[in-house]
Motif scaffolding. Structure first.
Motif, PDB file in Angstrom:
ATOM      1  N   GLN A 208       0.843  -1.191   0.000  1.00  0.00           N
ATOM      2  CA  GLN A 208       0.000   0.000   0.000  1.00  0.00           C
ATOM      3  C   GLN A 208       0.883   1.248   0.000  1.00  0.00           C
ATOM      4  N   GLU A 209       0.278   2.369  -0.303  1.00  0.00           N
ATOM      5  CA  GLU A 209       1.040   3.617  -0.380  1.00  0.00           C
ATOM      6  C   GLU A 209       1.697   3.954   0.958  1.00  0.00           C
ATOM      7  N   HIS A 210       1.003   3.676   2.075  1.00  0.00           N
ATOM      8  CA  HIS A 210       1.575   4.000   3.381  1.00  0.00           C
ATOM      9  C   HIS A 210       2.670   3.012   3.801  1.00  0.00           C
TER      10      HIS A 210
ATOM     11  N   GLY B   2       2.281   5.418  17.416  1.00  0.00           N
ATOM     12  CA  GLY B   2       1.626   6.133  16.326  1.00  0.00           C
ATOM     13  C   GLY B   2       2.098   5.761  14.934  1.00  0.00           C
ATOM     14  N   LYS B   3       2.916   4.697  14.815  1.00  0.00           N
ATOM     15  CA  LYS B   3       3.489   4.340  13.510  1.00  0.00           C
ATOM     16  C   LYS B   3       2.942   3.028  12.944  1.00  0.00           C
ATOM     17  N   ASN B   4       2.019   2.377  13.634  1.00  0.00           N
ATOM     18  CA  ASN B   4       1.490   1.089  13.185  1.00  0.00           C
ATOM     19  C   ASN B   4       0.579   1.289  11.972  1.00  0.00           C
ATOM     20  N   VAL B   5       1.014   0.833  10.812  1.00  0.00           N
ATOM     21  CA  VAL B   5       0.229   1.018   9.586  1.00  0.00           C
ATOM     22  C   VAL B   5      -0.765  -0.114   9.354  1.00  0.00           C
ATOM     23  N   THR B   6      -0.754  -1.134  10.228  1.00  0.00           N
ATOM     24  CA  THR B   6      -1.688  -2.257  10.059  1.00  0.00           C
ATOM     25  C   THR B   6      -3.036  -1.983  10.725  1.00  0.00           C
ATOM     26  N   THR B   7      -3.153  -0.857  11.415  1.00  0.00           N
ATOM     27  CA  THR B   7      -4.422  -0.451  12.017  1.00  0.00           C
ATOM     28  C   THR B   7      -4.691   1.013  11.696  1.00  0.00           C
ATOM     29  N   LYS B   8      -5.937   1.370  11.798  1.00  0.00           N
ATOM     30  CA  LYS B   8      -6.303   2.774  11.612  1.00  0.00           C
ATOM     31  C   LYS B   8      -7.423   3.132  12.590  1.00  0.00           C
TER      32      LYS B   8
ATOM     33  N   VAL C 238      -9.464  -0.137  13.957  1.00  0.00           N
ATOM     34  CA  VAL C 238      -9.848  -1.243  13.070  1.00  0.00           C
ATOM     35  C   VAL C 238      -8.649  -1.654  12.218  1.00  0.00           C
ATOM     36  N   PRO C 239      -8.651  -2.883  11.685  1.00  0.00           N
ATOM     37  CA  PRO C 239      -7.542  -3.320  10.829  1.00  0.00           C
ATOM     38  C   PRO C 239      -7.426  -2.462   9.572  1.00  0.00           C
TER      39      PRO C 239
ATOM     40  N   PHE D 199       2.489  -5.312   5.786  1.00  0.00           N
ATOM     41  CA  PHE D 199       3.019  -5.850   7.040  1.00  0.00           C
ATOM     42  C   PHE D 199       2.025  -6.758   7.759  1.00  0.00           C
ATOM     43  N   ASN D 200       0.804  -6.875   7.238  1.00  0.00           N
ATOM     44  CA  ASN D 200      -0.097  -7.927   7.727  1.00  0.00           C
ATOM     45  C   ASN D 200       0.428  -9.309   7.339  1.00  0.00           C
ATOM     46  N   PHE D 201       1.342  -9.347   6.392  1.00  0.00           N
ATOM     47  CA  PHE D 201       1.976 -10.588   5.946  1.00  0.00           C
ATOM     48  C   PHE D 201       2.648 -11.319   7.102  1.00  0.00           C
ATOM     49  N   PHE D 202       3.083 -10.588   8.122  1.00  0.00           N
ATOM     50  CA  PHE D 202       3.805 -11.180   9.250  1.00  0.00           C
ATOM     51  C   PHE D 202       2.893 -11.582  10.401  1.00  0.00           C
TER      52      PHE D 202
END
Length: 364
Positions: free
Chosen positions: A244-246, A322-328, A349-350, A355-358
């Motif tokens: 994804q872009e992020h 504040g850097k977790n891109v797997t949640t929003k 929410v997810p 990085f959800n790959f891990f």
């Protein structure tokens, strides 16, 4: 030899003509009502009209995903159901078929040994590849600068002929332009008693501009090969859909990807290691995902198609605040049924991310 069975792989289109009674019994949503015409009021419609209506109903069913899903589920339930062919054969033929089944089981066991040998070869050659991969990592990161011999690359004959043709064309073009310039003659400019040609002044300006560009290029020369793995991921179909872009700012810190095979004598498995530079997103230096495999046939040997992944295990990513891109975080407004007041609820929410790959589910 396995008994002939109905398979879910059979085309549903081939099953429909044989199931006209089931077709008439299925209730289909959004079916257009028949127009109230003189023909529809007939008590005994012609056989041709009845078949035509069945065909129209069948065509409408094929457009309804719910009906298709129900039909596919019915076909799936028939998979593995004996057709009765084997039972109809003489006893002596059945005995020979059982002998063929036993031979097939033995062939499957030999095939399993073959795949185990392949895994051993992969382990052997992985050790031979590793020094080359280490050199690649150092060049990408800029830890080393490749020498002239390493940087010399011989183009394919087709590429050389193509570039050569372009070169000759450009050379001839330059020569022709030179001839045109000469035919025009030299324009002389007289200033303060000294002569200077326009060509000399232009050459001096070009030389200065070239030196300036060379200096700027040396100053801007990046380290190693920037964004190498990000570029690779974005150009591999099976991976590009995950990125994804992020994710891109994080993947710019990826410096190496390695494959590790299980040790001799251990159950068949391999792991992927993603090595990162220090970054502003997480504290892990290496992210891993391990795949556990099975190369032996299971209780149904005739379904064996080689090694299969039985489960995989990811790793925990230690995200910085504040850097977790797997949640929003999303905000929703809720209205109280009794009082009618409105409040804002914040939920985590997810979020789609490479990085959800891990974080795969266990036992999958």
């Amino acid at each position: 030899m396995p008994e002939p069975v109905y398979s879910c792989k059979f085309s549903m289109f081939r099953q429909l003509p044989a199931c006209s009674k089931a077709v008439e019994a299925v209730e289909v949503e959004d079916v257009e009502e028949a127009s109230d015409t003189e023909e529809s009021k007939l008590e005994a419609p012609a056989i041709g009209d009845k078949e035509k209506k069945v065909e129209q109903l069948t065509a409408q069913m094929m457009k309804n995903p719910q009906v298709l899903a129900a039909l596919q589920e019915r076909l799936d339930s028939l998979a593995g159901t004996p057709s009765g062919y084997i039972e109809s054969l003489p006893r002596s033929v059945k005995r020979r078929i059982n002998a063929l089944k036993n031979l097939q089981v033995k062939c499957t066991n030999v095939e399993a040994l073959f795949y185990k040998e392949v895994h051993e070869l992969e382990r052997k050659y992985a050790a031979m590849y590793q020094p080359l991969f280490d050199r690649r990592r150092d060049v990408i990161s800029g830890a080393v600068e490749p020498d002239e011999a390493e940087c010399e690359w011989h183009e394919d004959k087709d590429e050389e002929s193509e570039s050569g043709a372009d070169g000759k064309k450009s050379d001839s073009k330059v020569k022709n332009e030179g001839k045109k310039d000469k035919s025009k003659g030299t324009v002389e400019v007289v200033e303060d008693g000294e002569k200077a040609t326009v060509e000399e002044e232009a050459d001096k300006d070009k030389a200065k501009e070239g030196e300036k560009q060379k200096e700027e290029k040396e100053e801007e020369d990046p380290k190693g090969i920037p964004d190498f793995w990000l570029t690779v991921f974005k150009n591999v179909d099976i991976i590009s859909d995950l990125v994804q872009e992020h994710d891109e700012p994080i993947l710019r810190y990826l410096k190496d990807v390695q494959v590790k095979f299980s040790d001799p004598g251990q159950p068949m498995s391999f792991s992927l290691e993603f090595h990162f530079e220090q970054n502003d997103f997480f504290t892990n230096m290496v992210l891993t995902k391990e795949y556990h495999m099975r190369a032996e046939p299971d209780d149904i040997p005739f379904s064996f198609e080689g090694p299969e992944i039985t489960s995989c295990t990811g790793c925990k990513i230690d995200w910085k605040k504040g850097k977790n891109v797997t949640t929003k975080t999303i905000k929703k407004k809720q209205k109280h049924k009794g009082r009618g007041t409105v409040r804002t609820v914040t939920k985590v929410v997810p979020n789609e991310s490479f990085f959800n790959f891990f974080n795969p589910p266990q036992g999958v």
